[in-house]
Design an enzyme around this catalytic site. Structure first.
Site, PDB file in Angstrom:
ATOM      1  N   LYS A   1       0.837  -1.201   0.000  1.00 62.91           N
ATOM      2  CA  LYS A   1       0.000   0.000   0.000  1.00 62.91           C
ATOM      3  C   LYS A   1       0.870   1.247   0.000  1.00 62.91           C
ATOM      4  O   LYS A   1       1.867   1.321   0.722  1.00 62.91           O
ATOM      5  CB  LYS A   1      -0.908  -0.026   1.235  1.00 62.91           C
ATOM      6  CG  LYS A   1      -1.942   1.095   1.309  1.00 62.91           C
ATOM      7  CD  LYS A   1      -2.819   0.902   2.544  1.00 62.91           C
ATOM      8  CE  LYS A   1      -3.963   1.905   2.615  1.00 62.91           C
ATOM      9  NZ  LYS A   1      -4.846   1.660   3.786  1.00 62.91           N
TER      10      LYS A   1
ATOM     11  N   SER B   1      -9.536   1.307   2.904  1.00 61.72           N
ATOM     12  CA  SER B   1      -8.730   2.099   2.003  1.00 61.72           C
ATOM     13  C   SER B   1      -7.602   1.304   1.339  1.00 61.72           C
ATOM     14  O   SER B   1      -6.935   1.819   0.435  1.00 61.72           O
ATOM     15  CB  SER B   1      -8.106   3.272   2.779  1.00 61.72           C
ATOM     16  OG  SER B   1      -7.222   2.820   3.800  1.00 61.72           O
TER      17      SER B   1
ATOM     18  N   SER C   1      -9.875  -0.986   7.062  1.00 59.83           N
ATOM     19  CA  SER C   1      -9.316  -0.884   5.718  1.00 59.83           C
ATOM     20  C   SER C   1      -8.579  -2.110   5.220  1.00 59.83           C
ATOM     21  O   SER C   1      -8.166  -2.155   4.068  1.00 59.83           O
ATOM     22  CB  SER C   1      -8.390   0.333   5.640  1.00 59.83           C
ATOM     23  OG  SER C   1      -9.123   1.528   5.775  1.00 59.83           O
TER      24      SER C   1
END
Length: 386
Positions: free
Chosen positions: A32, A109, A133
């Site tokens: 990420k 996310s 997330s």
């Protein structure tokens, strides 16, 4: 790499070395874009952050641990802006496409890491989980999602959102690779089994009765006592969610205040509205929310101290389509936070995984005491083996 799913950030490739031999040899790692990786910028899903980033000269310690264990880095992945959403959208870099159902949101996310794994472009998706997330995109994409015990993994060189909730976490397609990841990052082994499974009626009342029945039926193969309780705590789920959101918004504002004050136009309107909400909270509101958090955490410690595992649905409702109205996204987020906030408020680990032979897009979660991460994995492996 060809990426029709928009899982990865469009950065030029840089050489990121990894150990030739190790427990994660042969595993492809997607990271990420909140974690620093030498040779790459870190954008956190925001164009202004990208412009100010520069190329990093060192790699986040947790990422380095995975590389030293043999994982092969394949790219940095898309994220909701500032990691501050659960939907998966991003006005700067676009919304990744859910490989399981392209009509649905990918969840966020950690959207890109989830999509990379679901699309077969990576074996391990490294993300973060503040308000869900990891767990939410894992559930939406049919993956295993692990939110570790808060503070158990190194979070240096990781851009924060709400530090008292932020946790690095992982997604994989199946349980066995996740068990290997747990070992590689140093989670201690657990030979003990839960003494019982706890079902909280207030939690299962939030979802469809048929789905709830199928989830509970899937637990029978665990061959251990199943207990029921009316409520998981003395607080309602709504009160817990409100306390969580209050603390989250204050910390998110503090983490992003400088960025917002310098470049307010660089932040999407919905993200900006949430940041501003955090700026307007008074200290009494935050103090009250923190008090609820402290009491709830103590109640959970008492509840789980004898190796009890709470079973709950990962999501409170089905995910919306990617072209849904903002009101639908808000309703989805609000409903899911009531369940997802429990791990954040308590600091306890949660392991989410899809249920075999259960109709619909259904993910079950195991929620245990702090430090019980490997016990949750052992129980999940037992359930899936039956």
């Amino acid at each position: 790499m060809r990426d029709p799913w928009n899982a990865f950030m469009p950065y030029p490739d840089a050489d990121v070395g990894h150990a030739a031999i190790g427990p994660l040899s042969g595993f492809r790692l997607a990271v990420k874009d909140l974690f620093d990786v030498a040779g790459y910028p870190t954008a956190a899903g925001n164009a202004a952050v990208l412009a100010a980033s520069g190329i990093k000269t060192s790699t986040a310690p947790l990422v380095q641990t995975l590389l030293d264990a043999g994982a092969c880095f394949v790219g940095k992945t898309n994220t909701d802006e500032l990691a501050y959403s659960l939907i998966g959208g991003n006005i700067h870099f676009g919304m990744p496409i859910n490989p399981r159902d392209p009509q649905l949101i990918p969840g966020g996310s950690s959207s890109g890491s989830a999509v990379a794994v679901a699309a077969g472009l990576a074996d391990i998706g490294l993300g973060t989980d503040t308000s869900g997330s990891i767990r939410l995109p894992a559930a939406v994409n049919g993956l295993i999602g692990w939110r570790p015990t808060h503070g158990s993994l190194d979070n240096r060189a990781l851009r924060p959102l709400a530090p008292s909730f932020d946790v690095p976490g992982f997604m994989t397609k199946s349980l066995e690779p996740m068990a290997t990841v747990m070992s590689a990052v140093g989670m201690p082994a657990a030979n003990d089994r839960p003494s019982s499974i706890l079902i909280s009626e207030d939690i299962f009342a939030t979802i469809d009765d048929t789905v709830a029945d199928e989830m509970i039926a899937s637990l029978r193969s665990a061959a251990m006592p199943i207990r029921r309780t009316d409520a998981i705590a003395s607080f309602s789920l709504a009160d817990l969610a409100l306390a969580f959101i209050t603390i989250l918004q204050r910390e998110a504002w503090e983490s992003n205040k400088t960025l917002f004050e310098r470049s307010p136009e660089a932040v999407a309107s919905d993200i900006a509205a949430r940041l501003l909400s955090g700026s307007r909270l008074d200290d009494d509101e935050v103090r009250e929310a923190s008090g609820i958090r402290k009491l709830f955490s103590a109640e959970i410690d008492r509840l789980l101290r004898e190796n009890v595992v709470v079973v709950l649905p990962t999501l409170a409702m089905s995910p919306p389509t990617r072209d849904a109205e903002p009101e639908r996204f808000a309703a989805f987020r609000s409903a899911c936070i009531k369940l997802l906030c429990l791990s954040g408020l308590s600091g306890c680990p949660q392991l989410a995984f899809p249920i075999i032979n259960c109709a619909g897009n259904v993910s079950l979660s195991l929620f245990g005491a702090r430090g019980a991460d490997r016990m949750l994995m052992n129980m999940a492996l037992r359930l899936k083996a039956e």
